[in-house]
Write a protein that holds these residues in place. Structure first.
Motif, PDB file in Angstrom:
ATOM      1  N   ARG A   1      25.215  -0.231 -20.897  1.00 34.61           N
ATOM      2  CA  ARG A   1      23.801  -0.068 -20.567  1.00 34.61           C
ATOM      3  C   ARG A   1      23.391   1.369 -20.902  1.00 34.61           C
ATOM      4  NH1 ARG A   1      22.150  -2.756 -14.995  1.00 34.61           N
ATOM      5  NH2 ARG A   1      22.980  -0.818 -14.129  1.00 34.61           N
ATOM      6  N   LEU A   2      22.195   1.504 -21.465  1.00 35.62           N
ATOM      7  CA  LEU A   2      21.755   2.786 -22.021  1.00 35.62           C
ATOM      8  C   LEU A   2      20.385   3.182 -21.476  1.00 35.62           C
ATOM      9  CD1 LEU A   2      22.652   1.815 -25.673  1.00 35.62           C
ATOM     10  CD2 LEU A   2      23.904   3.525 -24.360  1.00 35.62           C
ATOM     11  N   HIS A   3      20.226   4.469 -21.185  1.00 32.12           N
ATOM     12  CA  HIS A   3      18.905   5.036 -20.934  1.00 32.12           C
ATOM     13  C   HIS A   3      18.259   5.329 -22.283  1.00 32.12           C
ATOM     14  CE1 HIS A   3      19.511   5.849 -16.592  1.00 32.12           C
ATOM     15  NE2 HIS A   3      20.768   6.076 -16.926  1.00 32.12           N
ATOM     16  N   ALA A   4      17.038   4.868 -22.488  1.00 34.31           N
ATOM     17  CA  ALA A   4      16.284   5.213 -23.690  1.00 34.31           C
ATOM     18  C   ALA A   4      15.424   6.426 -23.359  1.00 34.31           C
ATOM     19  CB  ALA A   4      15.429   4.038 -24.142  1.00 34.31           C
ATOM     20  N   GLU A   5      15.813   7.591 -23.858  1.00 31.64           N
ATOM     21  CA  GLU A   5      15.165   8.843 -23.484  1.00 31.64           C
ATOM     22  C   GLU A   5      14.299   9.337 -24.634  1.00 31.64           C
ATOM     23  OE1 GLU A   5      18.453  11.261 -22.223  1.00 31.64           O
ATOM     24  OE2 GLU A   5      18.541  10.263 -20.262  1.00 31.64           O
ATOM     25  N   HIS A   6      12.997   9.381 -24.380  1.00 28.63           N
ATOM     26  CA  HIS A   6      12.036   9.751 -25.412  1.00 28.63           C
ATOM     27  C   HIS A   6      12.194  11.215 -25.789  1.00 28.63           C
ATOM     28  CE1 HIS A   6       7.605   9.852 -26.850  1.00 28.63           C
ATOM     29  NE2 HIS A   6       8.363   9.338 -27.783  1.00 28.63           N
ATOM     30  N   ALA A   7      12.109  11.507 -27.091  1.00 29.96           N
ATOM     31  CA  ALA A   7      12.186  12.873 -27.609  1.00 29.96           C
ATOM     32  C   ALA A   7      10.934  13.151 -28.417  1.00 29.96           C
ATOM     33  CB  ALA A   7      13.447  13.046 -28.464  1.00 29.96           C
ATOM     34  N   PRO A   8       9.771  13.348 -27.761  1.00 30.89           N
ATOM     35  CA  PRO A   8       8.492  13.437 -28.476  1.00 30.89           C
ATOM     36  C   PRO A   8       8.406  14.612 -29.425  1.00 30.89           C
ATOM     37  CG  PRO A   8       8.236  14.076 -26.168  1.00 30.89           C
ATOM     38  CD  PRO A   8       9.611  13.507 -26.309  1.00 30.89           C
ATOM     39  N   THR A   9       9.192  15.670 -29.192  1.00 29.03           N
ATOM     40  CA  THR A   9       9.138  16.811 -30.117  1.00 29.03           C
ATOM     41  C   THR A   9       9.722  16.464 -31.477  1.00 29.03           C
ATOM     42  OG1 THR A   9      11.244  17.618 -29.228  1.00 29.03           O
ATOM     43  CG2 THR A   9       9.225  18.518 -28.263  1.00 29.03           C
ATOM     44  N   HIS A  10      10.424  15.331 -31.568  1.00 25.53           N
ATOM     45  CA  HIS A  10      10.995  14.880 -32.842  1.00 25.53           C
ATOM     46  C   HIS A  10      10.220  13.699 -33.416  1.00 25.53           C
ATOM     47  CE1 HIS A  10      14.730  17.326 -32.705  1.00 25.53           C
ATOM     48  NE2 HIS A  10      14.509  17.275 -31.405  1.00 25.53           N
ATOM     49  N   GLY A  11       9.057  13.399 -32.855  1.00 21.32           N
ATOM     50  CA  GLY A  11       8.246  12.293 -33.349  1.00 21.32           C
ATOM     51  C   GLY A  11       7.968  11.298 -32.250  1.00 21.32           C
ATOM     52  N   SER A  12       6.878  10.597 -32.366  1.00 24.11           N
ATOM     53  CA  SER A  12       6.438   9.712 -31.289  1.00 24.11           C
ATOM     54  C   SER A  12       7.370   8.532 -31.078  1.00 24.11           C
ATOM     55  CB  SER A  12       5.028   9.202 -31.587  1.00 24.11           C
ATOM     56  OG  SER A  12       5.010   8.470 -32.806  1.00 24.11           O
ATOM     57  N   THR A  13       8.183   8.185 -32.071  1.00 26.66           N
ATOM     58  CA  THR A  13       9.075   7.040 -31.928  1.00 26.66           C
ATOM     59  C   THR A  13      10.534   7.453 -31.873  1.00 26.66           C
ATOM     60  OG1 THR A  13       9.119   6.715 -34.326  1.00 26.66           O
ATOM     61  CG2 THR A  13       7.457   5.493 -33.082  1.00 26.66           C
ATOM     62  N   ALA A  14      10.814   8.725 -31.590  1.00 29.72           N
ATOM     63  CA  ALA A  14      12.195   9.217 -31.557  1.00 29.72           C
ATOM     64  C   ALA A  14      12.780   9.062 -30.156  1.00 29.72           C
ATOM     65  CB  ALA A  14      12.259  10.679 -31.993  1.00 29.72           C
ATOM     66  N   TYR A  15      13.955   8.476 -30.074  1.00 29.56           N
ATOM     67  CA  TYR A  15      14.623   8.249 -28.800  1.00 29.56           C
ATOM     68  C   TYR A  15      16.102   8.580 -28.916  1.00 29.56           C
ATOM     69  CZ  TYR A  15      10.704   5.823 -26.605  1.00 29.56           C
ATOM     70  OH  TYR A  15       9.487   5.520 -26.044  1.00 29.56           O
ATOM     71  N   ALA A  16      16.653   9.074 -27.800  1.00 31.49           N
ATOM     72  CA  ALA A  16      18.095   9.173 -27.638  1.00 31.49           C
ATOM     73  C   ALA A  16      18.517   8.059 -26.691  1.00 31.49           C
ATOM     74  CB  ALA A  16      18.484  10.534 -27.066  1.00 31.49           C
ATOM     75  N   PHE A  17      19.708   7.515 -26.892  1.00 37.31           N
ATOM     76  CA  PHE A  17      20.236   6.463 -26.040  1.00 37.31           C
ATOM     77  C   PHE A  17      21.465   6.995 -25.315  1.00 37.31           C
ATOM     78  CE2 PHE A  17      17.852   4.206 -29.295  1.00 37.31           C
ATOM     79  CZ  PHE A  17      17.126   3.295 -28.533  1.00 37.31           C
ATOM     80  N   ARG A  18      21.308   7.224 -23.998  1.00 37.23           N
ATOM     81  CA  ARG A  18      22.385   7.805 -23.186  1.00 37.23           C
ATOM     82  C   ARG A  18      23.042   6.722 -22.341  1.00 37.23           C
ATOM     83  NH1 ARG A  18      22.390   9.672 -18.025  1.00 37.23           N
ATOM     84  NH2 ARG A  18      20.101   9.663 -17.907  1.00 37.23           N
ATOM     85  N   ALA A  19      24.374   6.678 -22.400  1.00 37.12           N
ATOM     86  CA  ALA A  19      25.119   5.671 -21.650  1.00 37.12           C
ATOM     87  C   ALA A  19      24.953   5.881 -20.153  1.00 37.12           C
ATOM     88  CB  ALA A  19      26.598   5.719 -22.039  1.00 37.12           C
ATOM     89  N   GLU A  20      24.876   4.785 -19.435  1.00 36.71           N
ATOM     90  CA  GLU A  20      24.654   4.807 -17.988  1.00 36.71           C
ATOM     91  C   GLU A  20      25.677   5.684 -17.277  1.00 36.71           C
ATOM     92  OE1 GLU A  20      24.520   1.571 -14.300  1.00 36.71           O
ATOM     93  OE2 GLU A  20      25.393   1.030 -16.240  1.00 36.71           O
ATOM     94  N   ALA A  21      25.160   6.531 -16.363  1.00 37.59           N
ATOM     95  CA  ALA A  21      25.987   7.359 -15.473  1.00 37.59           C
ATOM     96  C   ALA A  21      26.887   8.323 -16.235  1.00 37.59           C
ATOM     97  CB  ALA A  21      26.822   6.474 -14.539  1.00 37.59           C
ATOM     98  N   THR A  22      26.506   8.693 -17.449  1.00 37.81           N
ATOM     99  CA  THR A  22      27.280   9.668 -18.205  1.00 37.81           C
ATOM    100  C   THR A  22      26.306  10.632 -18.879  1.00 37.81           C
ATOM    101  OG1 THR A  22      27.274   8.584 -20.384  1.00 37.81           O
ATOM    102  CG2 THR A  22      28.901   7.807 -18.783  1.00 37.81           C
ATOM    103  N   HIS A  23      26.879  11.619 -19.544  1.00 41.43           N
ATOM    104  CA  HIS A  23      26.094  12.520 -20.390  1.00 41.43           C
ATOM    105  C   HIS A  23      26.543  12.343 -21.841  1.00 41.43           C
ATOM    106  CE1 HIS A  23      24.098  14.508 -17.060  1.00 41.43           C
ATOM    107  NE2 HIS A  23      25.254  14.584 -16.448  1.00 41.43           N
ATOM    108  N   ARG A  24      26.802  11.101 -22.212  1.00 42.88           N
ATOM    109  CA  ARG A  24      27.235  10.780 -23.563  1.00 42.88           C
ATOM    110  C   ARG A  24      26.171   9.903 -24.225  1.00 42.88           C
ATOM    111  NH1 ARG A  24      32.585  12.155 -23.914  1.00 42.88           N
ATOM    112  NH2 ARG A  24      32.996  10.889 -25.755  1.00 42.88           N
TER     113      ARG A  24
END
Length: 329
Positions: free
Chosen positions: A256-279
């Motif tokens: 399971r992944l957090h979809a974390e928006h990165a608006p400074t890299h574009g309106s559709t840019a996202y990072a996907f972080r694994a649940e309960a981790t910093h990976r």
């Protein structure tokens, strides 16, 4: 973290959150109370299901021996010491009245999914006929693909992210915008099943990608292929597939992944972080003979696999989301 969100014991700040972390571990194991009791008995440890049910719904810390048997029955025996350490730290804080503070995390990532959950996607191969069908179907799909654009593309950082698109999408790594995350084989040949790699977007079909809500603001990356059915990406942490993400048919046990928006890299840019981790989901980028020969940066080479690495908001950890209609639409 302090909200009991993940199954990692070091995320818990009190007994109630520790019980919630245990419940998440049970959910991830896919086992019932009776199955956990039977599995523990097979390992020579008592784990009465009624006692366990009380521990998972109560607001007091479990007994150390119950916790150890439970963690091992869930298949995380290699992390039993970490769970015990987190439990003992919380117990010490309760006795001394010390305010909660984050427990220094040093555990490995969650265990690999059980082999039996990967049957339909295992050892799939791309035949010449399938490649021909791929090109034909994708030509139509990508011709009408449209970029998903939120209503407020100039949204300031820190404000609420726009909702993720529903339906089929393409995930383009920012480090290789002409490529897409899809299924393929690792270039070094160390593993024979399909895993997540980046390849030219016109080679993605007939595989389709969806971002499926998994509760609590989390998502699973779901793939669908007519010849394989559904499969959701699950991180692997052992054997020749260690470090890779592989589709498994039981999506309940997938990462399971957090979809974390990165608006400074574009309106559709996202990072996907694994649940309960910093990976974060990352396009692996070690220099290879292929990358040196092509003159491209390592993370921009087609066929490079996806892995989970510490989050750093690098281009190879960010993905642009393109909404893609079904070929029949």
């Amino acid at each position: 973290m302090g909200n009991g969100e993940g199954s990692a014991p070091y995320a818990a700040q009190d007994a109630a959150e520790f019980s919630e972390a245990m419940r998440r571990l049970k959910e991830r194991s896919g086992l019932t109370y009776r199955q956990l009791e039977e599995k523990a008995a097979g390992q020579g440890e008592p784990l009465p299901r009624s006692t366990l049910a009380n521990a998972l719904t109560g607001r007091s810390l479990p007994r150390p021996e119950l916790l150890a048997a439970f963690v091992r029955a869930c298949g995380e025996g290699d992390r039993a010491a970490d769970w015990a350490r987190a439990r003992n730290l919380l117990a010490d804080r309760s006795r001394t009245g010390t305010p909660p503070s984050p427990v220094a995390p040093s555990p490995p990532p969650p265990p690999s999914p059980k082999p039996g959950l990967r049957t339909a996607w295992r050892a799939a191969r791309r035949t010449p006929a399938l490649l021909a069908l791929t090109a034909l179907l994708t030509a139509a799909a990508l011709t009408i693909a449209t970029v998903w654009t939120p209503a407020s593309s100039d949204r300031a950082p820190g404000t609420a992210a726009p909702p993720l698109p529903t339906g089929p999408v393409l995930l383009h790594p920012l480090s290789a915008p002409d490529l897409c995350l899809t299924d393929g084989h690792v270039p070094d040949g160390r593993y024979d099943s399909l895993v997540a790699v980046q390849r030219p977007c016109d080679e993605v079909a007939p595989q389709r990608t969806r971002l499926i809500p998994a509760g609590g603001g989390l998502y699973r990356i779901e793939w669908f292929r007519p010849d394989q059915g559904k499969g959701c990406l699950a991180a692997r942490y052992e054997g020749p597939a260690a470090g890779l993400l592989e589709p498994q048919n039981d999506c309940g046990g997938a990462t399971r992944l957090h979809a974390e928006h990165a608006p400074t890299h574009g309106s559709t840019a996202y990072a996907f972080r694994a649940e309960a981790t910093h990976r974060c989901l990352t396009i692996n980028a070690p220099a290879t003979p292929k990358s040196r020969e092509s003159g491209k940066s390592a993370e921009a080479v087609a066929g490079t696999e996806a892995v989970l690495t510490p989050c750093a908001t690098r281009p190879n950890q960010l993905f642009r989301i393109t909404k893609t209609p079904l070929p029949s639409q």
